[in-house]
Motif scaffolding. Sequence first.
Motif, mmCIF file in Angstrom:
data_model
loop_
_atom_site.group_PDB
_atom_site.id
_atom_site.type_symbol
_atom_site.label_atom_id
_atom_site.label_comp_id
_atom_site.label_asym_id
_atom_site.label_seq_id
_atom_site.Cartn_x
_atom_site.Cartn_y
_atom_site.Cartn_z
ATOM 1 N N GLN A 149 131.103 21.984 38.482
ATOM 2 C CA GLN A 149 132.289 21.506 39.197
ATOM 3 C C GLN A 149 131.887 21.166 40.636
ATOM 4 O OE1 GLN A 149 135.653 23.913 41.047
ATOM 5 N NE2 GLN A 149 136.575 23.367 39.048
ATOM 6 N N LEU A 150 132.222 19.947 41.046
ATOM 7 C CA LEU A 150 131.945 19.487 42.400
ATOM 8 C C LEU A 150 133.258 19.288 43.134
ATOM 9 C CD1 LEU A 150 129.205 16.775 41.653
ATOM 10 C CD2 LEU A 150 128.891 19.215 42.102
ATOM 11 N N ARG A 151 133.327 19.724 44.382
ATOM 12 C CA ARG A 151 134.513 19.571 45.201
ATOM 13 C C ARG A 151 134.110 18.942 46.526
ATOM 14 N NH1 ARG A 151 134.229 24.497 43.204
ATOM 15 N NH2 ARG A 151 133.586 25.413 45.180
ATOM 16 N N GLY A 152 134.958 18.046 47.021
ATOM 17 C CA GLY A 152 134.623 17.396 48.274
ATOM 18 C C GLY A 152 135.704 16.465 48.758
ATOM 19 N N HIS A 153 135.329 15.566 49.667
ATOM 20 C CA HIS A 153 136.251 14.601 50.266
ATOM 21 C C HIS A 153 135.648 13.203 50.159
ATOM 22 C CE1 HIS A 153 138.743 17.777 51.977
ATOM 23 N NE2 HIS A 153 137.625 18.355 52.416
ATOM 24 N N THR A 154 136.517 12.213 50.130
ATOM 25 C CA THR A 154 136.087 10.819 50.120
ATOM 26 C C THR A 154 137.076 9.993 50.945
ATOM 27 O OG1 THR A 154 135.603 8.894 48.744
ATOM 28 C CG2 THR A 154 137.317 10.397 47.955
ATOM 29 N N SER A 155 136.532 9.017 51.612
ATOM 30 C CA SER A 155 137.409 8.154 52.417
ATOM 31 C C SER A 155 138.221 7.201 51.546
ATOM 32 C CB SER A 155 136.566 7.364 53.414
ATOM 33 O OG SER A 155 135.591 6.579 52.726
ATOM 34 N N GLN A 156 137.645 6.832 50.378
ATOM 35 C CA GLN A 156 138.336 5.947 49.442
ATOM 36 C C GLN A 156 138.025 6.406 48.027
ATOM 37 O OE1 GLN A 156 137.230 1.876 50.147
ATOM 38 N NE2 GLN A 156 137.808 1.930 52.326
ATOM 39 N N ALA A 157 139.035 6.325 47.165
ATOM 40 C CA ALA A 157 138.834 6.762 45.776
ATOM 41 C C ALA A 157 137.815 5.887 45.056
ATOM 42 C CB ALA A 157 140.172 6.743 45.032
ATOM 43 N N SER A 158 137.704 4.597 45.464
ATOM 44 C CA SER A 158 136.771 3.693 44.792
ATOM 45 C C SER A 158 135.316 4.089 45.030
ATOM 46 C CB SER A 158 137.007 2.258 45.279
ATOM 47 O OG SER A 158 136.824 2.182 46.690
ATOM 48 N N ARG A 159 135.025 4.880 46.047
ATOM 49 C CA ARG A 159 133.639 5.284 46.319
ATOM 50 C C ARG A 159 133.143 6.354 45.339
ATOM 51 N NH1 ARG A 159 131.748 3.375 51.166
ATOM 52 N NH2 ARG A 159 133.318 2.473 52.571
ATOM 53 N N LEU A 160 134.058 6.949 44.602
ATOM 54 C CA LEU A 160 133.625 7.965 43.638
ATOM 55 C C LEU A 160 132.879 7.347 42.467
ATOM 56 C CD1 LEU A 160 136.676 10.408 43.484
ATOM 57 C CD2 LEU A 160 134.457 10.791 44.546
ATOM 58 N N SER A 161 133.205 6.114 42.088
ATOM 59 C CA SER A 161 132.546 5.484 40.941
ATOM 60 C C SER A 161 131.047 5.316 41.167
ATOM 61 C CB SER A 161 133.206 4.136 40.630
ATOM 62 O OG SER A 161 134.552 4.324 40.237
ATOM 63 N N PRO A 162 130.587 4.706 42.297
ATOM 64 C CA PRO A 162 129.139 4.623 42.498
ATOM 65 C C PRO A 162 128.496 5.991 42.678
ATOM 66 C CG PRO A 162 130.320 3.862 44.449
ATOM 67 C CD PRO A 162 131.334 3.988 43.355
ATOM 68 N N TYR A 163 129.231 6.941 43.253
ATOM 69 C CA TYR A 163 128.662 8.285 43.416
ATOM 70 C C TYR A 163 128.401 8.923 42.054
ATOM 71 C CZ TYR A 163 128.173 13.143 44.827
ATOM 72 O OH TYR A 163 127.696 14.428 45.007
ATOM 73 N N ILE A 164 129.394 8.822 41.148
ATOM 74 C CA ILE A 164 129.224 9.401 39.810
ATOM 75 C C ILE A 164 128.133 8.676 39.046
ATOM 76 C CG2 ILE A 164 130.376 9.794 37.602
ATOM 77 C CD1 ILE A 164 132.976 10.182 39.140
ATOM 78 N N ALA A 165 128.050 7.342 39.203
ATOM 79 C CA ALA A 165 127.027 6.571 38.499
ATOM 80 C C ALA A 165 125.635 6.972 38.954
ATOM 81 C CB ALA A 165 127.255 5.077 38.726
ATOM 82 N N ARG A 166 125.430 7.128 40.256
ATOM 83 C CA ARG A 166 124.116 7.532 40.752
ATOM 84 C C ARG A 166 123.787 8.967 40.341
ATOM 85 N NH1 ARG A 166 124.093 5.234 47.011
ATOM 86 N NH2 ARG A 166 124.507 3.029 46.481
#
Length: 220
Positions: A149-166
């Motif tokens: 389980q990862l918890r954190g903050h993001t400035s935009q929800a769309s930035r989670l997709s490249p983060y998860i992909a990488r």
Amino acid sequence: MSWQVKQSINFYTDEFRPPELPAEIRLLFRYGAAGLGSALLLTLLLVLSDVWFARQLTQTRQAVADMNARLEQEQRRMPPLTLDPALESQRVQAEANLHNSQRVLNYLSQQNIEERISFTPLLRDLEKVSVDGVWLTGVSVFHGGQHLQLRGHTSQASRLSPYIARLTSQPAYIRRGFRRIHVTSPGENASSRHQRAMTFVLDTRAAADEEARTTAEGGL
């Protein structure tokens, strides 16, 4: 007129003295006599020492024999020793508890070592992934590294997709899929950067009700 021949003989001359040994021979005899006397004296001392030690050894043996006899008498007078059944039972129980505790300690130590080894690739690959606008605040590993389980903050929800992909392209995360992605928008009264950012939770488990319980358990 009669002629009489008178002769005189001096018996004190060297000619009439008995023969004498040379000085070297006399000195040798003196040294020999002194050595012989020393040897005789040393032999006498050794003989006296042997006699004295033999007497002491005999006395010591007799004293030991007397003490052993007295000890045997005292042992025969004393009643035989017997173990207290209660104490023997406590001793056996303590040994069993010690054995069980040692087994548990060995098991827990082995488990801790295995968990540390299994967590290392997860944390190492997690450090390799970086996306602007995404930062982690907490990581929890469950079931020996099977779930994450990862918890954190993001400035935009769309930035989670490249983060998860990488992240899922890393060796330790290739076969892992985040089955639950939860994003929370900031409040209206948010003032700081963290308060204005969105909060996200990525979890490999599907049950939605696991978050509150497992977040409080052994997170890293």
